[in-house]
Design a protein around this motif. Structure first.
Motif, PDB file in Angstrom:
ATOM      1  N   ARG A   1       1.184  -3.762   4.108  1.00  0.00           N
ATOM      2  CA  ARG A   1      -0.068  -3.226   4.610  1.00  0.00           C
ATOM      3  C   ARG A   1       0.143  -3.744   6.213  1.00  0.00           C
ATOM      4  O   ARG A   1      -0.528  -3.103   6.660  1.00  0.00           O
ATOM      5  CB  ARG A   1      -1.120  -4.800   4.258  1.00  0.00           C
ATOM      6  CG  ARG A   1      -2.448  -4.215   4.191  1.00  0.00           C
ATOM      7  CD  ARG A   1      -3.018  -5.395   3.761  1.00  0.00           C
ATOM      8  NE  ARG A   1      -4.576  -4.781   4.999  1.00  0.00           N
ATOM      9  CZ  ARG A   1      -5.650  -5.985   4.221  1.00  0.00           C
ATOM     10  NH1 ARG A   1      -5.992  -6.790   3.381  1.00  0.00           N
ATOM     11  NH2 ARG A   1      -7.099  -5.681   5.324  1.00  0.00           N
TER      12      ARG A   1
ATOM     13  N   ALA B   1      -8.261  -2.583  10.306  1.00  0.00           N
ATOM     14  CA  ALA B   1      -8.339  -2.775   8.523  1.00  0.00           C
ATOM     15  C   ALA B   1      -9.623  -3.657   8.344  1.00  0.00           C
ATOM     16  O   ALA B   1      -9.684  -4.259   7.143  1.00  0.00           O
ATOM     17  CB  ALA B   1      -7.860  -3.648   7.705  1.00  0.00           C
TER      18      ALA B   1
ATOM     19  N   ARG C   1       0.753  -1.032   0.108  1.00  0.00           N
ATOM     20  CA  ARG C   1      -0.434   0.323  -0.160  1.00  0.00           C
ATOM     21  C   ARG C   1       0.749   0.797  -0.342  1.00  0.00           C
ATOM     22  O   ARG C   1       2.240   1.322   0.690  1.00  0.00           O
ATOM     23  CB  ARG C   1      -0.569   0.207   1.122  1.00  0.00           C
ATOM     24  CG  ARG C   1      -2.100  -1.173   1.592  1.00  0.00           C
ATOM     25  CD  ARG C   1      -2.688  -1.190   0.357  1.00  0.00           C
ATOM     26  NE  ARG C   1      -4.209  -2.093   0.572  1.00  0.00           N
ATOM     27  CZ  ARG C   1      -4.204  -3.344  -0.657  1.00  0.00           C
ATOM     28  NH1 ARG C   1      -2.751  -3.402  -1.078  1.00  0.00           N
ATOM     29  NH2 ARG C   1      -4.989  -4.115   0.188  1.00  0.00           N
TER      30      ARG C   1
ATOM     31  N   TRP D   1      -4.366   5.033   3.809  1.00  0.00           N
ATOM     32  CA  TRP D   1      -3.419   4.086   4.731  1.00  0.00           C
ATOM     33  C   TRP D   1      -2.057   4.620   4.966  1.00  0.00           C
ATOM     34  O   TRP D   1      -2.292   6.023   3.783  1.00  0.00           O
ATOM     35  CB  TRP D   1      -2.675   2.620   3.724  1.00  0.00           C
ATOM     36  CG  TRP D   1      -3.340   1.557   3.597  1.00  0.00           C
ATOM     37  CD1 TRP D   1      -4.536   1.491   2.245  1.00  0.00           C
ATOM     38  CD2 TRP D   1      -3.994   0.493   4.252  1.00  0.00           C
ATOM     39  NE1 TRP D   1      -5.176   0.104   2.759  1.00  0.00           N
ATOM     40  CE2 TRP D   1      -4.882   0.238   3.433  1.00  0.00           C
ATOM     41  CE3 TRP D   1      -3.551   0.013   5.923  1.00  0.00           C
ATOM     42  CZ2 TRP D   1      -5.895  -1.432   3.758  1.00  0.00           C
ATOM     43  CZ3 TRP D   1      -3.933  -1.017   5.678  1.00  0.00           C
ATOM     44  CH2 TRP D   1      -4.979  -1.923   5.010  1.00  0.00           C
TER      45      TRP D   1
ATOM     46  N   ARG E   1      -4.813   1.417   8.307  1.00  0.00           N
ATOM     47  CA  ARG E   1      -5.919   2.382   7.494  1.00  0.00           C
ATOM     48  C   ARG E   1      -6.402   3.528   8.387  1.00  0.00           C
ATOM     49  O   ARG E   1      -6.928   2.654   9.324  1.00  0.00           O
ATOM     50  CB  ARG E   1      -6.699   0.514   7.480  1.00  0.00           C
ATOM     51  CG  ARG E   1      -8.165   1.140   6.110  1.00  0.00           C
ATOM     52  CD  ARG E   1      -8.934  -0.038   6.248  1.00  0.00           C
ATOM     53  NE  ARG E   1     -10.064   0.163   4.449  1.00  0.00           N
ATOM     54  CZ  ARG E   1     -11.463   0.396   5.221  1.00  0.00           C
ATOM     55  NH1 ARG E   1     -11.352   0.162   6.082  1.00  0.00           N
ATOM     56  NH2 ARG E   1     -11.872   0.551   3.790  1.00  0.00           N
TER      57      ARG E   1
ATOM     58  N   GLY F   1     -10.634   3.529   2.811  1.00  0.00           N
ATOM     59  CA  GLY F   1     -10.383   3.796   3.211  1.00  0.00           C
ATOM     60  C   GLY F   1      -8.831   4.173   2.820  1.00  0.00           C
ATOM     61  O   GLY F   1      -8.884   3.948   1.490  1.00  0.00           O
TER      62      GLY F   1
END
Length: 113
Positions: free
Chosen positions: A33, A52, A22, A60, A38, A58
């Protein structure tokens, strides 16, 4: 396009990296991730989504106040979360301060009564 994705996936797999990648909306650096937090927009505020799994669009962010302040300065929260009005980041900043202090915050739905 599928070929590019497949090649990238093979490269990640060959290096032993299986976590999704991400991009932090604060510093624009890529990360796994699991290394990013998030966030979602809820009732005019930016809320940390520890699991998440909360519904809604959402974005990040690295769990650091530096990245959060950079995202605020660039108005990245509003763009990434597709919100037209400014968002309150006070609650998010307090969560990020806990991360930086070395304490993993416990999500409200997982706190003991």
């Amino acid at each position: 396009m599928r070929q590019n994705w497949a090649r990238g996936s093979a490269r990640l797999e060959s290096r032993g990296i299986m976590d999704a990648v991400r991009t932090c909306i604060g510093c624009r650096a890529s990360g796994s991730r699991s290394s990013l937090l998030r966030v979602i927009a809820s009732h005019g505020a930016v809320v940390a989504d520890h699991s998440a799994a909360l519904p809604g669009r959402g974005a990040w962010l690295h769990p650091s106040t530096t990245c959060c302040e950079s995202a605020v300065k660039r108005r990245a929260f509003e763009r990434a979360l597709m919100v037209n009005s400014p968002l309150n980041t006070g609650a998010l900043l307090s969560v990020l301060a806990e991360y930086e202090a070395g304490h993993q915050p416990v999500p409200p739905n997982e706190q003991a009564d």
